[in-house]
Each structure stands twice: as structure tokens, then as C-alpha cells.
Scaffold this active site. Sequence first.
Site, PDB file in Angstrom:
ATOM      1  N   ASN A  10       0.873  -1.184   0.000  1.00 22.31           N
ATOM      2  CA  ASN A  10       0.000   0.000   0.000  1.00 22.31           C
ATOM      3  C   ASN A  10       0.904   1.227   0.000  1.00 22.31           C
ATOM      4  O   ASN A  10       1.533   1.532   1.002  1.00 22.31           O
ATOM      5  CB  ASN A  10      -0.883  -0.045   1.257  1.00 22.31           C
ATOM      6  CG  ASN A  10      -1.672   1.239   1.459  1.00 22.31           C
ATOM      7  OD1 ASN A  10      -1.783   2.067   0.550  1.00 22.31           O
ATOM      8  ND2 ASN A  10      -2.226   1.416   2.649  1.00 22.31           N
ATOM      9  N   LYS A  12       0.039   4.251  -0.177  1.00 19.15           N
ATOM     10  CA  LYS A  12      -0.609   5.423   0.448  1.00 19.15           C
ATOM     11  C   LYS A  12      -0.438   6.661  -0.455  1.00 19.15           C
ATOM     12  O   LYS A  12      -0.423   6.521  -1.674  1.00 19.15           O
ATOM     13  CB  LYS A  12      -0.059   5.650   1.856  1.00 19.15           C
ATOM     14  CG  LYS A  12      -0.056   4.372   2.697  1.00 19.15           C
ATOM     15  CD  LYS A  12       0.157   4.639   4.146  1.00 19.15           C
ATOM     16  CE  LYS A  12       0.283   3.334   4.889  1.00 19.15           C
ATOM     17  NZ  LYS A  12       0.189   3.481   6.316  1.00 19.15           N
ATOM     18  N   HIS A  93      -9.344   1.057   5.315  1.00 16.54           N
ATOM     19  CA  HIS A  93      -8.039   1.234   5.966  1.00 16.54           C
ATOM     20  C   HIS A  93      -8.220   2.147   7.186  1.00 16.54           C
ATOM     21  O   HIS A  93      -9.026   3.080   7.154  1.00 16.54           O
ATOM     22  CB  HIS A  93      -7.045   1.847   4.977  1.00 16.54           C
ATOM     23  CG  HIS A  93      -5.642   1.809   5.499  1.00 16.54           C
ATOM     24  ND1 HIS A  93      -5.178   2.723   6.402  1.00 16.54           N
ATOM     25  CD2 HIS A  93      -4.621   0.946   5.254  1.00 16.54           C
ATOM     26  CE1 HIS A  93      -3.915   2.429   6.691  1.00 16.54           C
ATOM     27  NE2 HIS A  93      -3.550   1.356   6.009  1.00 16.54           N
ATOM     28  N   GLU A  95      -6.589   4.512   8.264  1.00 21.66           N
ATOM     29  CA  GLU A  95      -6.400   5.951   7.995  1.00 21.66           C
ATOM     30  C   GLU A  95      -7.659   6.553   7.390  1.00 21.66           C
ATOM     31  O   GLU A  95      -7.983   7.724   7.635  1.00 21.66           O
ATOM     32  CB  GLU A  95      -5.162   6.149   7.090  1.00 21.66           C
ATOM     33  CG  GLU A  95      -3.874   5.924   7.889  1.00 21.66           C
ATOM     34  CD  GLU A  95      -2.692   5.420   7.095  1.00 21.66           C
ATOM     35  OE1 GLU A  95      -2.702   5.508   5.852  1.00 21.66           O
ATOM     36  OE2 GLU A  95      -1.744   4.913   7.722  1.00 21.66           O
ATOM     37  N   GLU A 164      -5.073  -5.197  10.781  1.00 24.13           N
ATOM     38  CA  GLU A 164      -4.023  -4.197  10.958  1.00 24.13           C
ATOM     39  C   GLU A 164      -4.243  -3.442  12.269  1.00 24.13           C
ATOM     40  O   GLU A 164      -5.034  -2.480  12.303  1.00 24.13           O
ATOM     41  CB  GLU A 164      -4.052  -3.189   9.810  1.00 24.13           C
ATOM     42  CG  GLU A 164      -3.867  -3.792   8.444  1.00 24.13           C
ATOM     43  CD  GLU A 164      -3.299  -2.767   7.468  1.00 24.13           C
ATOM     44  OE1 GLU A 164      -2.214  -2.999   6.954  1.00 24.13           O
ATOM     45  OE2 GLU A 164      -3.952  -1.729   7.252  1.00 24.13           O
ATOM     46  N   GLY A 170       3.017   1.782  10.830  1.00 22.11           N
ATOM     47  CA  GLY A 170       4.037   2.822  10.698  1.00 22.11           C
ATOM     48  C   GLY A 170       4.826   3.105  11.959  1.00 22.11           C
ATOM     49  O   GLY A 170       5.541   4.106  12.037  1.00 22.11           O
ATOM     50  N   SER A 209       3.698  -2.588  10.216  1.00 22.02           N
ATOM     51  CA  SER A 209       5.157  -2.652  10.403  1.00 22.02           C
ATOM     52  C   SER A 209       5.779  -3.969   9.942  1.00 22.02           C
ATOM     53  O   SER A 209       6.783  -4.419  10.510  1.00 22.02           O
ATOM     54  CB  SER A 209       5.522  -2.344  11.859  1.00 22.02           C
ATOM     55  OG  SER A 209       5.200  -1.003  12.168  1.00 22.02           O
ATOM     56  N   GLY A 230       2.899  -1.311   4.247  1.00 25.32           N
ATOM     57  CA  GLY A 230       2.937   0.109   3.897  1.00 25.32           C
ATOM     58  C   GLY A 230       4.354   0.542   3.562  1.00 25.32           C
ATOM     59  O   GLY A 230       4.851   0.332   2.453  1.00 25.32           O
TER      60      GLY A 230
HETATM   61  C1  PEP Z   1      -0.632   0.049   6.289  1.00 26.48           C
HETATM   62  O1  PEP Z   1      -0.813   1.243   6.417  1.00 26.48           O
HETATM   63  O2  PEP Z   1      -1.466  -0.659   5.702  1.00 26.48           O
HETATM   64  C2  PEP Z   1       0.585  -0.516   6.844  1.00 26.48           C
HETATM   65  C3  PEP Z   1       0.590  -1.776   7.131  1.00 26.48           C
HETATM   66  O3  PEP Z   1       1.648   0.354   7.031  1.00 26.48           O
HETATM   67  P1  PEP Z   1       3.105  -0.025   7.588  1.00 26.48           P
HETATM   68  O4  PEP Z   1       3.537  -1.310   6.945  1.00 26.48           O
HETATM   69  O5  PEP Z   1       3.953   1.135   7.192  1.00 26.48           O
HETATM   70  O6  PEP Z   1       2.971  -0.185   9.059  1.00 26.48           O
END
Ligand code: PEP
Length: 252
Positions: A10, A12, A93, A95, A164, A170, A209, A230
Site C-alpha cells: 500500500n 498510500k 483502511h 487511515e 491491521e 508505521g 510494520s 505500507g
Molecule cells: C498500512 O498502512 O497498511 C501498513 C501496514 O503500514 P506499515 O507497513 O507502514 O505499518
Amino acid sequence: MSNLPYIVGNWKMNGSRAMLAEARAIDRAAARFPKVQVALAPPATLIIAMREAVQEIGVGGQDCHIEASGAFTGDVSAVMLRDAGADFTIVGHSERRALHGESDALVRAKAEAAQAAGLSVILCVGETEAQRDSGKAEDVVAGQLDGSLPRGDEVAAGLAVAYEPVWAIGTGRVPSVKDVRAMHKAIRTQLITIYGEAGSEVRILYGGSVNAKNAAKLLAIDEVGGALVGGASLVAEGFTAIIGAAGQSEEA
Ligand code: PEP
């Protein structure tokens, strides 16, 4: 739906045409791991160009509107994503839920609109840190699933769920193996309750992460059918290592 491990990046709100070089490198890497399904969700501005730049991997959206067209300035519909060459879209998601106030009902409507437009769906759920600390993580995720999973005939076939934890996105923090296993098991049970036997085919991805160092460990957990990635999906080298970890877990 395929039962291969599914590794999805993703991007973003990151990515310019220059970054298509990373997508091409990821595409070449994916060709070396035919037992892993790989996809990228770039910003909408790059979907058409990425679709043309890659051959092996899926390309998808990060969100969609519930209507096919109309006076919704700034939005992109599922029909438009499909027209641009997308195979799937992410919906729900954290966010979008947090920063755009998306409710479970809206996420469900988006998932159903996406499937009606011919897209597969990756539906995201996950608890906040406060919810986990107060022992409510499984209840929160169960409520999100209940309210946001698409309903109707054969919808499970075009669906993946991404667990998630919001506090892991992040941050460099990941839940324990025990907690990931327990949550994925609970999600599987709920999917079977809702969809019957078809619920056992829905892939449940872990996201939060995931990186080259922890991917193998996370992907080896029961009921983890892939990863939504991400930050570590933005550079081909790191993302390729995650794809490789999924390829090895297939061979093991
Ligand atoms: C995400 O936002 O879907 C995500 C998993 O981000 P990250 O891998 O950066 O934690």
C-alpha cells in the site's frame, strides 16, 4: 480465490511516475516467486501507468466511492478504478476510518460497490492501542467485521481481510505471535459464521510494520495468509525480501 500467500504493498499518498521503476523491479522479483501472489496499491494517479508497466503483479486502488459516478469532487469510483486497470481495491483502511470518519456501514457499501464493479476487495480492520490495552481488541474487530463485511451471494470469493492493529501501523511495533494467532483465528471463525464454508477460503492478511526482518515470522503464523505492507513496500529491495519470505514459507 487463490490460496497462495498474498503480499500487497500500500503506497498510500506516496509515489510519482519516477517510482514506476520500483514497481517494475517488484514485478521482476514477483516473477521469481510464482507461488506468491503480489500486488501494489499505488495512489490513483499511478494506476493506469503502473498497470502498463507491470505484468506479474496485481494493481489496485486504496479506496473507492460507493457511487459509480456523479458530483463527488475529489473521489474515485470503483467503476473508474476498474476502467483504469485495477484488479482490486483496499477499503476500510484505518487511515480512512480515522481521518475521513468512515463508518463500518460505509466501508461495507464500498466493499459491495467494488465487488459489483468487478474488483476484488481487501477489507481492513484493527483495534487502537487503547482498545487492546483495555482487553477489547477481539470485540472491536468482531464489530468491525460484522458491520463492514460485504453481504450477498458469492462475495467471499473476491475478498481478503487485512488485520491491521492501528498502533502497529508505521510505528515499528508488532503484536506478539500469540496475539496475531488469536486474532486471525477469531477472524476465521467469524468469516465461517457469516459466509459458511466459503469463509474458510478468505485470506486473512496481517498488516502493521511488516518488514524484511519480521516477515518470515509473521507469515508462519496459523491463519496468516499474507501481508499488507505500507512503508516497506515503497522500495523494491525491502518489498522483494518480504515476497521471498512468503515464497519460502510456501516451500517449507
Ligand atoms: C498500512 O498502512 O497498511 C501498513 C501496514 O503500514 P506499515 O507497513 O507502514 O505499518
